[in-house]
Write a protein that holds these residues in place. Structure first.
Motif, PDB file in Angstrom:
ATOM      1  N   VAL A  73      31.361  91.007 -33.365  1.00 32.20           N
ATOM      2  CA  VAL A  73      32.257  90.120 -32.619  1.00 32.20           C
ATOM      3  C   VAL A  73      33.395  89.702 -33.536  1.00 32.20           C
ATOM      4  O   VAL A  73      33.175  89.328 -34.691  1.00 32.20           O
ATOM      5  N   LEU A  74      34.613  89.784 -33.009  1.00 34.88           N
ATOM      6  CA  LEU A  74      35.800  89.282 -33.691  1.00 34.88           C
ATOM      7  C   LEU A  74      36.274  88.048 -32.941  1.00 34.88           C
ATOM      8  O   LEU A  74      36.415  88.080 -31.709  1.00 34.88           O
ATOM      9  N   LEU A  75      36.494  86.951 -33.642  1.00 40.71           N
ATOM     10  CA  LEU A  75      37.040  85.735 -33.038  1.00 40.71           C
ATOM     11  C   LEU A  75      38.409  85.476 -33.644  1.00 40.71           C
ATOM     12  O   LEU A  75      38.547  85.410 -34.868  1.00 40.71           O
ATOM     13  N   LEU A  76      39.423  85.329 -32.810  1.00 38.85           N
ATOM     14  CA  LEU A  76      40.805  85.189 -33.265  1.00 38.85           C
ATOM     15  C   LEU A  76      41.373  83.855 -32.821  1.00 38.85           C
ATOM     16  O   LEU A  76      41.183  83.436 -31.672  1.00 38.85           O
ATOM     17  N   LEU A 117      38.993  82.960 -24.787  1.00 37.61           N
ATOM     18  CA  LEU A 117      38.017  81.888 -24.688  1.00 37.61           C
ATOM     19  C   LEU A 117      38.635  80.587 -24.211  1.00 37.61           C
ATOM     20  O   LEU A 117      37.934  79.680 -23.777  1.00 37.61           O
ATOM     21  N   GLY A 118      39.947  80.501 -24.271  1.00 38.92           N
ATOM     22  CA  GLY A 118      40.642  79.274 -23.896  1.00 38.92           C
ATOM     23  C   GLY A 118      41.679  78.926 -24.935  1.00 38.92           C
ATOM     24  O   GLY A 118      41.534  79.266 -26.111  1.00 38.92           O
ATOM     25  N   GLY A 119      42.751  78.250 -24.524  1.00 35.53           N
ATOM     26  CA  GLY A 119      43.808  77.901 -25.468  1.00 35.53           C
ATOM     27  C   GLY A 119      44.363  79.142 -26.138  1.00 35.53           C
ATOM     28  O   GLY A 119      44.754  80.098 -25.475  1.00 35.53           O
ATOM     29  N   ASP A 120      44.389  79.122 -27.469  1.00 39.93           N
ATOM     30  CA  ASP A 120      44.899  80.271 -28.221  1.00 39.93           C
ATOM     31  C   ASP A 120      43.775  81.022 -28.923  1.00 39.93           C
ATOM     32  O   ASP A 120      44.004  81.669 -29.941  1.00 39.93           O
ATOM     33  N   GLU A 121      42.557  80.949 -28.374  1.00 38.03           N
ATOM     34  CA  GLU A 121      41.403  81.634 -28.952  1.00 38.03           C
ATOM     35  C   GLU A 121      41.055  82.867 -28.141  1.00 38.03           C
ATOM     36  O   GLU A 121      40.923  82.801 -26.916  1.00 38.03           O
ATOM     37  N   PHE A 122      40.882  83.992 -28.850  1.00 39.65           N
ATOM     38  CA  PHE A 122      40.467  85.252 -28.234  1.00 39.65           C
ATOM     39  C   PHE A 122      39.234  85.761 -28.968  1.00 39.65           C
ATOM     40  O   PHE A 122      38.991  85.413 -30.130  1.00 39.65           O
ATOM     41  N   ALA A 123      38.454  86.595 -28.284  1.00 41.94           N
ATOM     42  CA  ALA A 123      37.274  87.193 -28.905  1.00 41.94           C
ATOM     43  C   ALA A 123      37.131  88.628 -28.439  1.00 41.94           C
ATOM     44  O   ALA A 123      37.582  88.990 -27.346  1.00 41.94           O
ATOM     45  N   VAL A 124      36.483  89.429 -29.283  1.00 45.94           N
ATOM     46  CA  VAL A 124      36.267  90.851 -28.987  1.00 45.94           C
ATOM     47  C   VAL A 124      34.824  91.209 -29.296  1.00 45.94           C
ATOM     48  O   VAL A 124      34.307  90.847 -30.367  1.00 45.94           O
ATOM     49  N   LEU A 125      34.161  91.904 -28.374  1.00 53.99           N
ATOM     50  CA  LEU A 125      32.818  92.450 -28.594  1.00 53.99           C
ATOM     51  C   LEU A 125      32.930  93.954 -28.748  1.00 53.99           C
ATOM     52  O   LEU A 125      33.539  94.627 -27.911  1.00 53.99           O
TER      53      LEU A 125
END
Length: 481
Positions: A73-76, A117-125
């Motif tokens: 998982v990448l969390l940005l 995920l909300g706001g300026d947060e993104f995630a990648v699986l």
């Protein structure tokens, strides 16, 4: 079809039946489409069309439900996104988020699940083997590079840089809480100015300690304010050699950890809003000491640092005025130190507060000058009477980039002279640096060469010793040049 061959025409009853059936069919189709739409909306972000947190969590659970499956998982988190919304508006911010979502989808494998995920947060699986942790870090670096390519809007050109945390399943812990671990790694990257950080178990201990320290800080501010003790670092006029003021620096005397340095608990207080409780403690204590110095015939002012949260509070001027009145200290004996970044993050909110403080007669000092916005247009908008040159430039006078540091300091002192500002240099560590700062036009200096931060009692002793010296060190240096 049942009557095929029996008659060549349909009756009115046949038509009514057909209309009834098609009406039911239309309702069923609309209901099906509505259910499908609701299901899509429940699992996707309305702005970018990417998966949302709920869908990503489901996909992670599915990916890890089999012992044979490994994943990453990448969390940005976008850096400086709040400033985009504040300065250019939420419409531009939304368009930037859409661009980020598109770039993530384009630069990642088709097997990836990309989510906002909300706001300026993104995630990648991503399906990924644990022994390829280094490769996933390389992929994350490429993602960061792709995101950081400029985006041209009508309003401005933006570079959406991101901090990325990476978590990978391991053989020892195949059911890892990947999203939480990636979040931990992301904050590790952001806190250390890295673009990418890969999760390691040692990161959890740091966050646990942070949570424990936060709980202790909250409790201490409410029930044990005596744990917060001030030290004072003198500031000296380079021409007369006299002490003009002191900077109040807070130390936390923790009951089990000992003295906690400010770089550990001040950022914690600022990020959680507890700075609103800490600053009044520091201000009141500093003003009480200043009143004592005045009563003893010691004519010096005291400087107190303010955070971005402090100067965004429209009630701050009234509270400062009340604190001055309670301590019996005149406004011109108080210096409030602010930073450029804290002011310009939301100038519409902060500038009126600063002007009210200035109108009270308080001197505002622009701290760490040269590391923030540092432009003449911003400086002209701020009602400041003093500029503090960042210590990195002062220390640079003894380094390989000595010429650059000299040029920068000379530019700042020239700017200060033209605008009628007092120039303070902090971080003075030795005599050659002091001599050079004087020649470059600085007015005030502070640093370990003058004095380390001192407790209230030690400061009185230091001041008495300096005043008893018939030829103080700085005055002797001035007259000998």
């Amino acid at each position: 079809m049942d009557r095929l061959g029996e008659t060549a025409t349909f009756t009115e009853d046949d038509l009514t039946l057909l209309q009834t059936l098609t009406g039911h069919l239309a309702i069923a189709l609309r209901s099906t489409r509505l259910v499908e739409r609701l299901a899509y909306d429940a699992t996707h972000d309305s702005l970018t069309g990417l998966a949302n947190r709920a869908h990503l969590s489901y996909q992670i659970d599915q990916a890890l439900s089999s012992a044979d499956t490994e994943a990453a998982v990448l969390l940005l988190d976008l850096d400086g996104f709040k400033e985009v919304n504040d300065v250019l508006g939420h419409d531009v911010g939304d368009r930037l988020l859409t661009v980020v979502g598109q770039r993530l989808t384009e630069c990642l494998p088709g097997s990836a699940t990309v989510a906002r995920l909300g706001g300026d947060e993104f995630a990648v699986l991503l399906p990924w083997r644990a022994d390829e942790a280094e490769s996933i870090a390389d992929l994350a670096e490429r993602v960061a590079e792709r995101l950081a390519q400029p985006v041209q809007f009508d309003e401005a050109m933006l570079t959406p840089e991101a901090s990325i945390g990476v978590a990978v399943t391991t053989r020892d812990n195949p059911q890892s809480d990947l999203l939480r671990q990636a979040d931990t790694a992301m904050y590790e990257a952001k806190g250390n100015d890295f673009r990418v950080a890969v999760y390691g178990p040692e990161m959890d201990s740091g966050r646990i300690e942070r949570l424990a320290l936060l709980a202790d800080l909250r409790l201490a501010l409410i029930t044990h304010p005596e744990q917060f003790v001030l030290q004072y670092q003198p500031k000296v006029d380079v021409h007369s050699g006299s002490v003009t003021s002191v900077e109040a620096l807070v130390r936390w005397h923790h009951p089990t950890l000992g003295v906690v340095p400010p770089d550990r608990f001040i950022p914690l207080a600022e990020s959680t809003g507890l700075i609103a409780n800490l600053t009044p403690l520091v201000l009141d204590a500093a003003l009480r000491e200043c009143a004592g110095w005045t009563a003893e015939g010691i004519a010096i002012s005291v400087a107190v640092n303010l955070s971005a949260r402090n100067i965004s509070d429209e009630n701050l001027p009234g509270r400062v005025a009340q604190a001055l009145a309670t301590a019996g200290v005149s406004a011109d004996q108080l210096i409030l130190e602010i930073t450029e970044s804290s002011v310009m993050g939301d100038p519409a909110q902060t500038l009126p507060v600063l002007h009210q403080l200035h109108d009270l007669g308080i001197c505002l000092s622009l701290d760490d000058f040269g590391t923030g916005y540092s432009s003449l247009s911003y400086l002209q908008r701020l009602p400041v009477g003093e500029v503090k040159i960042d210590r990195s430039f002062v220390l640079g006078l003894a380094g390989d980039n000595r010429a650059n540091s000299r040029a920068l300091i000379r530019s700042i002192t020239g700017l200060g002279a033209n605008l009628g500002l007092r120039i303070v240099a902090e971080g003075v560590e030795d005599q050659p640096t002091l001599d050079e700062l004087r020649s470059l036009g600085c007015d005030i200096v502070q640093g370990y060469y003058i004095s380390r931060p001192l407790g209230a009692t030690d400061l009185r002793t230091w001041l008495a010793r300096e005043s008893a010296d018939a030829v103080p060190r700085l005055r002797l240096l001035t007259s000998s040049r």
